[in-house]
Design a protein around this motif. Structure first.
Motif, mmCIF file in Angstrom:
data_model
loop_
_atom_site.group_PDB
_atom_site.id
_atom_site.type_symbol
_atom_site.label_atom_id
_atom_site.label_comp_id
_atom_site.label_asym_id
_atom_site.label_seq_id
_atom_site.Cartn_x
_atom_site.Cartn_y
_atom_site.Cartn_z
ATOM 1 N N GLU A 252 0.836 -1.205 0.000
ATOM 2 C CA GLU A 252 0.000 0.000 0.000
ATOM 3 C C GLU A 252 0.869 1.253 0.000
ATOM 4 N N PHE A 253 0.462 2.231 -0.804
ATOM 5 C CA PHE A 253 1.094 3.546 -0.846
ATOM 6 C C PHE A 253 0.038 4.602 -0.537
ATOM 7 N N ASP A 254 0.463 5.763 -0.089
ATOM 8 C CA ASP A 254 -0.482 6.820 0.263
ATOM 9 C C ASP A 254 -1.259 7.343 -0.947
ATOM 10 N N SER A 255 -0.715 7.168 -2.156
ATOM 11 C CA SER A 255 -1.417 7.606 -3.364
ATOM 12 C C SER A 255 -1.032 6.709 -4.537
ATOM 13 N N PHE A 256 -1.879 6.704 -5.536
ATOM 14 C CA PHE A 256 -1.604 5.969 -6.770
ATOM 15 C C PHE A 256 -0.324 6.508 -7.416
ATOM 16 N N GLU A 257 -0.185 7.828 -7.437
ATOM 17 C CA GLU A 257 0.992 8.459 -8.045
ATOM 18 C C GLU A 257 2.283 8.035 -7.341
ATOM 19 N N GLN A 258 2.215 7.912 -6.018
ATOM 20 C CA GLN A 258 3.383 7.469 -5.248
ATOM 21 C C GLN A 258 3.740 6.027 -5.616
ATOM 22 N N ALA A 259 2.739 5.198 -5.812
ATOM 23 C CA ALA A 259 2.983 3.802 -6.197
ATOM 24 C C ALA A 259 3.656 3.728 -7.555
ATOM 25 N N VAL A 260 3.173 4.522 -8.503
ATOM 26 C CA VAL A 260 3.760 4.537 -9.854
ATOM 27 C C VAL A 260 5.189 5.079 -9.797
ATOM 28 N N ALA A 261 5.402 6.158 -9.066
ATOM 29 C CA ALA A 261 6.735 6.754 -8.974
ATOM 30 C C ALA A 261 7.741 5.796 -8.348
ATOM 31 N N THR A 262 7.324 5.036 -7.363
ATOM 32 C CA THR A 262 8.225 4.068 -6.727
ATOM 33 C C THR A 262 8.603 2.979 -7.712
ATOM 34 N N ARG A 263 7.640 2.522 -8.499
ATOM 35 C CA ARG A 263 7.915 1.491 -9.522
ATOM 36 C C ARG A 263 8.924 2.001 -10.549
ATOM 37 N N GLU A 264 8.851 3.292 -10.856
ATOM 38 C CA GLU A 264 9.733 3.893 -11.859
ATOM 39 C C GLU A 264 11.067 4.369 -11.289
ATOM 40 N N SER A 265 11.230 4.318 -9.969
ATOM 41 C CA SER A 265 12.444 4.832 -9.332
ATOM 42 C C SER A 265 13.682 4.032 -9.733
ATOM 43 N N ALA A 266 14.822 4.696 -9.669
ATOM 44 C CA ALA A 266 16.093 4.034 -9.993
ATOM 45 C C ALA A 266 16.351 2.859 -9.059
ATOM 46 N N ALA A 267 16.003 3.007 -7.794
ATOM 47 C CA ALA A 267 16.237 1.930 -6.828
ATOM 48 C C ALA A 267 15.419 0.688 -7.180
#
Length: 97
Positions: free
Chosen positions: A59-74
């Motif tokens: 779970e993430f606080d927002s959909f956008e946060q979930a997408v951004a984490t998936r796209e992160s370099a890490a």
């Protein structure tokens, strides 16, 4: 703002060592992105076309946060470590609230 969720269902795990390497890297990437693991493995009862294999729900606080984490370099680094070690169905979904 609706929450975001990662839903990952593993069809097969062909290389447990790659999965272990991925898990270490993904855990850090998810934490950095603010994700909270709600389900990791455990018992599964599958119905219809479901598969009774490893299931992960984050779970993430927002959909956008979930997408951004998936796209992160890490997280991209974690995916490189995983490579062809598993076959899974990975989705990012928006919650209702």
């Amino acid at each position: 703002m609706p929450k975001g969720y990662w839903v990952s269902v593993y069809r097969t795990i062909s290389d447990p060592e790659k999965l272990a390497a991925y898990n270490e890297l993904a855990r850090s990437a998810v934490a950095a992105g603010g994700g909270r693991v709600l389900v990791r493995g455990g018992q599964v009862v599958a119905h219809d076309a479901g598969i009774a294999e490893r299931t992960i729900l984050i779970e993430f606080d927002s959909f956008e946060q979930a997408v951004a984490t998936r796209e992160s370099a890490a997280y991209q680094e974690a995916l490189v470590a995983l490579s062809d070690g598993v076959e899974r169905d990975f989705r990012i979904v928006e919650g209702l609230d």
